[in-house]
Write a protein that holds these residues in place. Structure first.
Motif, PDB file in Angstrom:
ATOM      1  N   PRO A   1     -10.825  -3.838  -2.171  1.00  0.00           N
ATOM      2  CA  PRO A   1     -11.262  -2.451  -2.184  1.00  0.00           C
ATOM      3  C   PRO A   1     -10.666  -1.743  -3.397  1.00  0.00           C
TER       4      PRO A   1
ATOM      5  N   TYR B   1      -4.505   2.173  -8.288  1.00  0.00           N
ATOM      6  CA  TYR B   1      -3.091   2.547  -8.324  1.00  0.00           C
ATOM      7  C   TYR B   1      -2.345   1.817  -9.420  1.00  0.00           C
TER       8      TYR B   1
ATOM      9  N   CYS C   1      -4.946  -8.074  -0.093  1.00  0.00           N
ATOM     10  CA  CYS C   1      -4.777  -8.302   1.350  1.00  0.00           C
ATOM     11  C   CYS C   1      -6.060  -8.751   2.017  1.00  0.00           C
TER      12      CYS C   1
ATOM     13  N   CYS D   1      -6.095  -0.772  -4.593  1.00  0.00           N
ATOM     14  CA  CYS D   1      -5.111  -1.573  -5.322  1.00  0.00           C
ATOM     15  C   CYS D   1      -5.364  -1.522  -6.827  1.00  0.00           C
TER      16      CYS D   1
ATOM     17  N   THR E   1      -5.122   0.689   7.211  1.00  0.00           N
ATOM     18  CA  THR E   1      -5.444   0.292   5.836  1.00  0.00           C
ATOM     19  C   THR E   1      -6.532  -0.764   5.911  1.00  0.00           C
ATOM     20  N   CYS E   2      -6.938  -1.233   4.744  1.00  0.00           N
ATOM     21  CA  CYS E   2      -8.007  -2.235   4.772  1.00  0.00           C
ATOM     22  C   CYS E   2      -7.566  -3.474   5.531  1.00  0.00           C
TER      23      CYS E   2
ATOM     24  N   CYS F   1       0.844  -1.207   0.000  1.00  0.00           N
ATOM     25  CA  CYS F   1       0.000   0.000   0.000  1.00  0.00           C
ATOM     26  C   CYS F   1       0.867   1.241   0.000  1.00  0.00           C
TER      27      CYS F   1
HETATM   28  S1  SF4 Z   1      -7.190  -0.840  -1.107  1.00  0.00           S
HETATM   29 FE1  SF4 Z   1      -6.286  -1.579   0.795  1.00  0.00          FE
HETATM   30  S2  SF4 Z   1      -4.616  -2.883   0.140  1.00  0.00           S
HETATM   31 FE2  SF4 Z   1      -5.185  -1.670  -1.621  1.00  0.00          FE
HETATM   32  S3  SF4 Z   1      -3.845   0.089  -1.558  1.00  0.00           S
HETATM   33 FE3  SF4 Z   1      -5.713   0.675  -0.470  1.00  0.00          FE
HETATM   34  S4  SF4 Z   1      -5.318   0.201   1.669  1.00  0.00           S
HETATM   35 FE4  SF4 Z   1      -3.774  -0.865   0.469  1.00  0.00          FE
END
Ligand code: SF4
Lengths: 473, 448
Positions: free
Chosen positions: B61, B67, B125, B64, A105-106, A48
């Motif tokens: 989510p 980006y 994740c 990821c 974070t998630c 992340c």
């Molecule tokens: S969605 Fe979750 S795993 Fe993906 S970049 Fe955002 S915080 Fe990180």
């Protein structure tokens, strides 16, 4: 609920294609870099932090170091506390920050790490390992499976006020000593604006004799000069000291009509807990919204609007007159963060452009009302307003809406290219142009800049399409 | 200068000459160290996504997926599905109740909309935590749609980027062996580990074709599902880059008996050697080697005079390298030498012990060799060595520019083809245009 529309064949339409939003922790990292000497720290897996760095770099073209607790499988099962603590010690040791901003974070939200508790534990047994156990740590909960990067951004503003300004240290009695004679402290929470906007806002406030605490202020940290020596954490940003003084300001100004409709903002906290009067308003883009801002500054400072800003307003109106014919009736699609979309729509409707679609990946539920408020009396036809959209939705709508141009971040480029229409780049990210991070949007001067960009994009297109190629317009 | 090396990282840095060679690598990144590394998800996405007629759905989510939306320069000569960003955009309730239903619907919807030849479903994740059964959903969707729907076990926290390469190879391996191989020539290869950045694979393919070697599948730049599914019919796998697709080559060797050769297409020496290696493999047809020699000779006769022009200016300038894979670093060291430049620092995110050993053999005394570095270390090395150009990726770029020195993007986002003989010329031109720019004369690093 998103995407209730069905495809012809009856599958519920539920995935996202080319999202028009980013995840919460990213917004948090940007906001944390607007606080002086603050190290953004993501509690989650290494990826992340690296992705977000990469993404932020592509817009700001600046180094941005984001620490991570680099969780592995073991931590995902047994909890990430140990790595959070180790990571804090390491990054504090190496970067010597003034503060650390920890965002979840998630991953860590899902495994249920209680960061506030972990931080308390860390403080208790940090002394031996941590080079600076007294360091302020602001923590925000940013589960990436709800909301967008904007919620993450605003959460940092609110939590910094709650955790630093309102509880951290008792305010020294002689706090006023720090404040320049003849100036009045003002809190300004402008939201996610450009670095040029931040600098311009400071100048405007100072012209009114106000000493603004702008939170966050990444105008230096994310738009820094070249260096002889590498700075670990680029200098600049809102100082912790000035954040601690926020409860004593004469007023708070907060931009974002959607933000204030959502409530629970930093400005509200200051109003409730410290009686700081709050002026909530839209982003000052266009004459009407900028007038609100300037009039408020005039009211809180008890000074008339300085002549140079009056002149700028006059010049802007003059430009409106000069260029209006090129713009009247032109159809625009506006997209991006909700509050920016509202501001841009306010501006476009003033100059005679018809926004045909105002779209955002955000889903506060307040976008429509905010758009109605800022376009009141200006548009002959209300624009379509859609929140919780992605670029697939936008492109689909565009086929029938036939816009003359798009206005929003770089992510609309492929569609603009396909349709052969101009894209006016504003917002975040702008990673296919230089200088995206310092486009000026706010106030009369910012509106002037947007006006020139817009009208020139239209003229350029007209020239390009013309069989004659008029060289004189 | 104050030491910038973190406790716990000293063993990952080596200065050639001082002590006998020793370096630790392939470790989990140190918490709080601001590693330049990404994650498992990133590794698998890098490898698979250039397959242009497949659907790439990120189950997780939204972050990821966004980006990684079209940030890399893998070009396609046909379909461009890989340039879109698909995500199940998991929401809070999915995290609580599970995302399987949503995933299934998303797949059905997207497969109907885009008619891909296959679909890859990347777990992130969070999916690893909530425990969605990707395998089961993918099977169900395969049944309904008739196309291969393949889960990619790429939960971000389950290792580093290298583990992602492995996940990608496993996913691809499910395609291999399913296609018809009857019309494949005995002189045939698959190109592995090239992502067709800026059209590079087209350059390389053309060399092989000129030599009379058939290319069965591009894996994965400009890749096609049908080609990969019959790639086991090729006589040889030609693997570029140290990590990304080596696992697939090994699996194909074990299961289908396809041997592999490792090559690099960067720099003159390595490019020529790559062609000869393949030619020598097909020794039953000596014409192939002859054609390769002719090709190299022709290319060099055009290239060398131009390189010499650049070399005149670049002689003695200093370069630092920090890249994802260390195999690329070898070629870069040689390429800089060809330009008369000295490499004073070289490192990678994912090098193995053997890679670093080889690096220390080919570098000069005093060269810093580093594994899994971070901005503070990198910037201090650049300053210490007073470097003229830094080669890296997007995350490294602002470090160079902030310090007022030249930079060359040698990563997945480059828009300039750097492979092959013409790539070497582009590389030299790019190095020249940044090192020789007058702008550095005004930088505080030089002017004080
Ligand atoms: S969605 Fe979750 S795993 Fe993906 S970049 Fe955002 S915080 Fe990180």
């Amino acid at each position: 609920m998103k995407h209730t529309a069905k495809l012809k064949t009856g599958h519920p339409y539920i995935s996202t294609t080319n999202a028009c939003k980013l995840c919460k922790p990213l917004g948090a990292c940007i906001a944390f870099r607007g606080i002086e000497g603050t190290m953004p720290f993501l509690h989650g897996s290494q990826g992340c932090a690296t992705y977000m760095r990469r993404y932020i770099i592509s817009h700001f073209r600046e180094p941005i170091d984001i620490a991570s607790s680099s969780l592995s499988e073991k931590h995902a099962v047994y909890g990430g506390g140990s790595n959070l603590k180790l990571g804090l010690n390491n990054s504090i040791g190496k970067y010597a920050p003034n503060a650390v901003g920890v965002a979840t974070t998630c991953l860590t939200e899902t495994i249920g790490d209680d960061v506030s508790m972990l931080l308390r534990e860390w403080r208790v047994d940090a002394d031996a390992e941590c080079p600076n156990p007294e360091i302020p740590v602001v923590n925000v909960s940013t589960a990436s499976y709800s909301g967008t990067h904007m919620e993450g951004f605003h959460a940092v503003v609110r939590e910094t006020i709650a955790q630093v300004a309102l509880t951290d240290v008792p305010i020294p009695e002689s706090a006023d000593e720090d404040i320049k004679i003849g100036t009045k402290p003002l809190n300004l929470m402008p939201g996610f604006v450009s670095t040029a906007d931040l600098r311009h806002l400071r100048d405007i406030c100072e012209d009114f004799g106000l000493e603004p605490t702008i939170l966050p202020d990444y105008s230096d940290t994310l738009d820094a000069p070249v260096m002889a020596e590498y700075e670990k954490l680029t200098s600049g940003g809102t100082s912790l000291q000035s954040i601690r003084h926020m409860p004593q300001a004469i007023a708070s100004i907060e931009f974002g009509r959607v933000l204030s409709a959502c409530g629970d903002t930093g400005g509200e906290l200051l109003q409730e807990k410290a009686d700081v009067p709050l002026y909530a308003m839209g982003m000052p883009i266009g004459v009407r919204e900028s007038d609100r801002f300037f009039n408020t500054l005039s009211r809180v400072s008890h000074r008339p609007i300085p002549r140079r800003h009056d002149l700028e307003r006059g010049r802007l109106l003059d430009a409106y007159a000069d260029g209006h014919k090129y713009l009247f009736g032109k159809r625009a699609i506006v997209y991006g963060e909700e509050d920016l979309v509202v501001g841009l729509t306010a501006f476009l409707s003033e100059i005679g452009v018809q926004p045909v679609l105002c779209a955002s990946g955000g889903s506060s539920g307040y976008l429509k009302d905010a758009i109605a408020a800022v376009t009141d009396g200006l548009l002959r036809e209300a624009p379509q307003v859609r929140d919780d959209v992605d670029f697939f939705d936008i492109a689909q709508d565009a086929l029938t809406l036939k816009p003359d141009f798009l206005i929003g971040n770089s992510k609309g480029y492929s569609f603009a290219r396909e349709q052969g229409i101009p894209l006016i780049r504003v917002g975040f990210p702008i990673h296919d142009r230089m200088g995206g991070q310092r486009i000026l949007h706010l106030g009369y001067r910012g509106s002037q800049n947007l006006f020139d960009l817009t009208v020139n994009a239209i003229i350029a297109k007209k020239q390009r399409d013309s069989p004659v190629g008029y060289g004189y317009i | 200068m104050e030491p910038t090396v973190l406790k716990g990282r000293e063993t990952q840095i080596y200065r050639k000459g001082k002590e006998p060679f020793a370096i630790e690598c392939n470790k989990q990144s140190l918490a709080g160290a601001v590693s330049q590394r990404a994650c498992v998800f990133c590794g698998s996405r890098v490898v698979l996504y250039p397959i242009a007629d497949a659907l790439h759905l990120v189950h997780g989510p939204v972050g990821c997926a966004v980006y990684t939306w079209d940030i890399r320069g893998a070009l396609s000569s046909g379909p461009e599905l890989h340039r879109l960003s698909f995500s199940t955009d998991l929401q809070e309730r999915d995290v609580i109740f599970g995302g399987e239903e949503k995933l299934k619907n998303a797949l059905l919807e997207l497969i109907e909309r885009y008619e891909p030849k296959a679909a890859f479903v990347y777990s992130t994740c969070i999916v690893g935590i909530i425990g969605d059964n990707l395998e089961a959903i993918c099977n169900q969707v395969t049944e309904v749609t008739g196309i291969p729907v393949i889960p990619v076990q790429s939960e971000g926290f389950k290792g580093n980027k290298r583990a992602g390469y492995n996940a990608a190879c496993k996913a691809m391996f499910r395609l291999v062996g399913t296609g018809n191989t009857s019309d494949i020539s005995p002189h045939s290869i698959n190109i592995l580990g090239d992502f067709n950045l800026a059209g590079e694979i087209w350059i390389i393919r053309q060399y092989f074709e000129k030599m009379g070697v058939q290319v069965v599948a591009n894996i994965t730049g400009d890749g096609r599902v049908a080609d990969i599914s019959r790639s086991h019919g090729a006589a040889l796998n030609v693997v570029q880059c140290s990590g990304a697709t080596l696992d697939l080559a090994k699996m194909m060797q074990d299961t289908y008996g396809v041997p592999f050769e490792r090559v690099s297409y960067f720099g003159v020496e390595d490019m020529a050697e790559a062609l000869y290696k393949i030619a020598r493999f097909f020794k039953d047809d000596p014409e192939i080697l002859k054609r390769a020699q002719l090709l190299v000779r022709e290319e060099l006769s055009v290239l060398y005079p131009k390189l010499l022009e650049y070399r005149k200016d670049l002689e003695g300038k200093k370069a630092a390298i920090y890249v994802g894979g260390s195999f690329k670093a070898f070629s870069l060291v040689k390429a800089f030498r060809l330009l008369g430049m000295d490499v004073v620092m070289v490192g990678s995110q994912t090098g193995t012990k053997e890679d670093y050993e080889e690096l220390q053999e080919i570098t000069d005394e005093g060269t810093i060799i580093v594994d899994d570095s971070n901005p503070l270390e990198l910037s201090s090395f650049l300053q210490e060595k007073d470097v003229d150009i830094f080669v890296g990726g997007v995350k490294e770029r602002p470090i160079a520019y902030k310090l007022g020195l030249g930079f060359c993007d040698h990563n997945h986002e480059r828009k300039e083809a750097l492979e092959g003989f013409e790539g070497m010329l582009n590389f030299a031109r790019e190095v020249h245009s940044t090192v020789m720019s007058p702008v550095w004369q005004f930088m505080p690093r030089r002017t004080g």
